[in-house]
Design a protein around this motif. Sequence first.
Motif, PDB file in Angstrom:
ATOM      1  N   MET A 163     -14.526   1.246   7.121  1.00 40.13           N
ATOM      2  CA  MET A 163     -14.029   0.953   5.542  1.00 40.13           C
ATOM      3  C   MET A 163     -13.175   1.793   4.918  1.00 40.13           C
ATOM      4  N   GLN A 164     -13.428   2.963   5.255  1.00 40.85           N
ATOM      5  CA  GLN A 164     -12.460   4.011   4.638  1.00 40.85           C
ATOM      6  C   GLN A 164     -11.141   3.842   5.251  1.00 40.85           C
ATOM      7  N   PHE A 165     -10.903   3.467   6.394  1.00 35.57           N
ATOM      8  CA  PHE A 165      -9.539   3.529   7.089  1.00 35.57           C
ATOM      9  C   PHE A 165      -8.891   2.465   6.382  1.00 35.57           C
ATOM     10  N   TRP A 166      -9.538   1.250   6.116  1.00 37.80           N
ATOM     11  CA  TRP A 166      -9.030   0.012   5.463  1.00 37.80           C
ATOM     12  C   TRP A 166      -8.668   0.289   3.768  1.00 37.80           C
ATOM     13  N   ARG A 167      -9.494   1.200   3.272  1.00 38.67           N
ATOM     14  CA  ARG A 167      -9.159   1.404   1.903  1.00 38.67           C
ATOM     15  C   ARG A 167      -7.672   2.214   1.815  1.00 38.67           C
ATOM     16  N   ASP A 168      -7.833   3.283   2.781  1.00 42.39           N
ATOM     17  CA  ASP A 168      -6.656   4.011   3.030  1.00 42.39           C
ATOM     18  C   ASP A 168      -5.522   3.458   3.358  1.00 42.39           C
ATOM     19  N   ALA A 169      -5.658   2.242   4.127  1.00 49.07           N
ATOM     20  CA  ALA A 169      -4.368   1.372   4.716  1.00 49.07           C
ATOM     21  C   ALA A 169      -3.927   0.647   3.418  1.00 49.07           C
ATOM     22  N   VAL A 170      -4.879  -0.218   2.624  1.00 52.94           N
ATOM     23  CA  VAL A 170      -4.378  -0.921   1.545  1.00 52.94           C
ATOM     24  C   VAL A 170      -3.642   0.118   0.573  1.00 52.94           C
ATOM     25  N   LYS A 171      -3.952   1.235   0.314  1.00 53.48           N
ATOM     26  CA  LYS A 171      -3.116   2.123  -0.506  1.00 53.48           C
ATOM     27  C   LYS A 171      -1.748   2.491   0.096  1.00 53.48           C
ATOM     28  N   HIS A 203      -1.038  -0.258  12.856  1.00 56.19           N
ATOM     29  CA  HIS A 203      -2.097  -1.145  13.156  1.00 56.19           C
ATOM     30  C   HIS A 203      -1.780  -2.619  13.014  1.00 56.19           C
ATOM     31  N   PRO A 204      -1.873  -3.255  14.154  1.00 57.48           N
ATOM     32  CA  PRO A 204      -1.105  -4.607  13.883  1.00 57.48           C
ATOM     33  C   PRO A 204      -1.749  -5.474  12.716  1.00 57.48           C
ATOM     34  N   VAL A 205      -2.994  -5.413  12.447  1.00 56.17           N
ATOM     35  CA  VAL A 205      -3.265  -6.273  11.107  1.00 56.17           C
ATOM     36  C   VAL A 205      -2.805  -5.237   9.764  1.00 56.17           C
ATOM     37  N   ALA A 206      -2.633  -4.114   9.868  1.00 49.17           N
ATOM     38  CA  ALA A 206      -2.113  -3.502   8.697  1.00 49.17           C
ATOM     39  C   ALA A 206      -0.716  -3.808   8.546  1.00 49.17           C
ATOM     40  N   LEU A 207      -0.035  -3.868   9.775  1.00 46.11           N
ATOM     41  CA  LEU A 207       1.556  -3.887   9.518  1.00 46.11           C
ATOM     42  C   LEU A 207       1.718  -5.630   9.092  1.00 46.11           C
ATOM     43  N   ALA A 208       0.925  -6.316   9.649  1.00 46.74           N
ATOM     44  CA  ALA A 208       1.025  -7.817   9.121  1.00 46.74           C
ATOM     45  C   ALA A 208       0.714  -7.972   7.671  1.00 46.74           C
ATOM     46  N   LEU A 209      -0.451  -7.350   7.412  1.00 45.76           N
ATOM     47  CA  LEU A 209      -1.004  -7.263   5.788  1.00 45.76           C
ATOM     48  C   LEU A 209       0.239  -6.626   5.005  1.00 45.76           C
ATOM     49  N   HIS A 210       1.002  -5.804   5.427  1.00 46.34           N
ATOM     50  CA  HIS A 210       2.275  -5.019   4.676  1.00 46.34           C
ATOM     51  C   HIS A 210       3.257  -6.321   4.611  1.00 46.34           C
ATOM     52  N   ARG A 211       3.812  -7.157   5.718  1.00 48.43           N
ATOM     53  CA  ARG A 211       4.641  -7.672   5.489  1.00 48.43           C
ATOM     54  C   ARG A 211       4.188  -9.307   4.772  1.00 48.43           C
ATOM     55  N   ALA A 212       2.933  -9.509   4.710  1.00 50.73           N
ATOM     56  CA  ALA A 212       2.457 -10.478   3.736  1.00 50.73           C
ATOM     57  C   ALA A 212       2.482  -9.902   2.325  1.00 50.73           C
ATOM     58  N   SER A 213       2.226  -8.629   2.138  1.00 48.44           N
ATOM     59  CA  SER A 213       2.080  -8.323   0.819  1.00 48.44           C
ATOM     60  C   SER A 213       3.605  -8.194   0.263  1.00 48.44           C
ATOM     61  N   LYS A 214       4.399  -7.876   0.902  1.00 48.47           N
ATOM     62  CA  LYS A 214       5.856  -7.844   0.669  1.00 48.47           C
ATOM     63  C   LYS A 214       6.345  -9.199   0.223  1.00 48.47           C
ATOM     64  N   ASP A 215       6.164 -10.140   1.181  1.00 48.77           N
ATOM     65  CA  ASP A 215       6.821 -11.445   1.118  1.00 48.77           C
ATOM     66  C   ASP A 215       5.955 -12.132  -0.104  1.00 48.77           C
ATOM     67  N   PHE A 216       4.636 -12.154  -0.208  1.00 57.33           N
ATOM     68  CA  PHE A 216       4.088 -12.867  -1.295  1.00 57.33           C
ATOM     69  C   PHE A 216       3.352 -12.193  -2.393  1.00 57.33           C
ATOM     70  N   LYS A 217       3.609 -10.862  -2.409  1.00 59.78           N
ATOM     71  CA  LYS A 217       3.024 -10.028  -3.316  1.00 59.78           C
ATOM     72  C   LYS A 217       1.664 -10.231  -3.490  1.00 59.78           C
ATOM     73  N   LEU A 218       0.703 -10.092  -2.627  1.00 61.13           N
ATOM     74  CA  LEU A 218      -0.491 -10.136  -2.429  1.00 61.13           C
ATOM     75  C   LEU A 218      -1.217  -9.128  -3.319  1.00 61.13           C
ATOM     76  N   PRO A 219      -2.213  -9.414  -4.298  1.00 62.27           N
ATOM     77  CA  PRO A 219      -2.600  -8.278  -5.147  1.00 62.27           C
ATOM     78  C   PRO A 219      -3.702  -7.502  -4.347  1.00 62.27           C
ATOM     79  N   ALA A 220      -3.359  -6.121  -4.492  1.00 63.21           N
ATOM     80  CA  ALA A 220      -4.468  -5.167  -3.663  1.00 63.21           C
ATOM     81  C   ALA A 220      -5.692  -5.271  -4.107  1.00 63.21           C
ATOM     82  N   TYR A 221      -5.915  -5.765  -5.232  1.00 60.43           N
ATOM     83  CA  TYR A 221      -7.372  -5.805  -5.889  1.00 60.43           C
ATOM     84  C   TYR A 221      -8.032  -6.532  -5.028  1.00 60.43           C
TER      85      TYR A 221
END
Length: 232
Positions: free
Chosen positions: A7-15, A25-43
Motif C-alpha cells: 500500500m505504501q508503494f502505491w501511495r508513493d507511486a501515485v505521488k 512498474h508496468p501498472v504505474a507507467l500505464a497509470l502515468h500515461r492515463a493520468s496525463k492523457d485523461f487528467k485522472l484525479p489523484a484523489y
Amino acid sequence: MIGKMRMQFWRDAVKNIQQDKPPHHPVALALHRASKDFKLPAYHLNRIIDARDQDLVAPTHPTVDSVATYAESTSSTMLYLILSMLNLSSSDTLAHAASHIGVASSFATLLRALPFHASQRRMVIPVDLTSKNGVREEEVYRTGGDAEGISDAVFDFATVANDHLLTARQLFKESGEKVPSEAMPVFLSAVPVASFLEQLEKVNFDAFDPSLQKRDWKLPWRIWRASSSRSF
C-alpha cells in the motif's frame, strides 16, 4: 506487513506519478500515461489505496453501511475513474448511478466469494446481518450452507445489493433517457451482478451451492443485449 508495504508503494507511486516521476512498474507507467492523457484525479487513486489499506486492518465489517462505504471507496471509485477517462465525470446522474452499481458489484462479489472466505475462516457478511439472523461464524466455517441462519443473512445482503441496482436503473427512468452509448462501458458491469443475483435467488440464497461457481453461458449474450439496448 507485506500488504502494508505494498500500500505504501502505491501511495508513493501515485505521488510520483503526479510529479511525472513514475516508478518503473508496468501498472504505474500505464497509470502515468492515463493520468496525463485523461487528467485522472489523484484523489480517486488514493481513496482506493486507503480503503484497501484499512481492509487489511479490519477485514470484517460491523454493518451494511460500513461495507457500502468500502465499496464506494473501491469499486465505485474505479467506475468514477472510467467516467473520467470517457470525459463524462461532470454528469451527476452518471456518477450517482455508477456509485450504486459499484456498491452492488462489491456486494455480489463478496457473496460469490463467501465459500472461499469461509474456508479461510473469514466472514464477509457484515455483523449486523449475521447477528440479526442468528448466524454462528464457527458453524459457517464447519458446515457452510447448512449453518443456521446463513441463507437468511445472504438473502438480506443480496436484497441490499439488488436495491442498489434498482436505484441506479431508476435514476435513468426518472430522467426519461437511456444510458448514453459512450457511458455503457461503465454500466455493463451491472449485467454480471444482476445475473449472479438471479442465480442466487434460484438456489434459495444458498451461497455455497456449487452451481454459483460455474460460468453463466448466457452472460455474453446478456452483455450484448444490454449494450444494444443501452440499459442494464
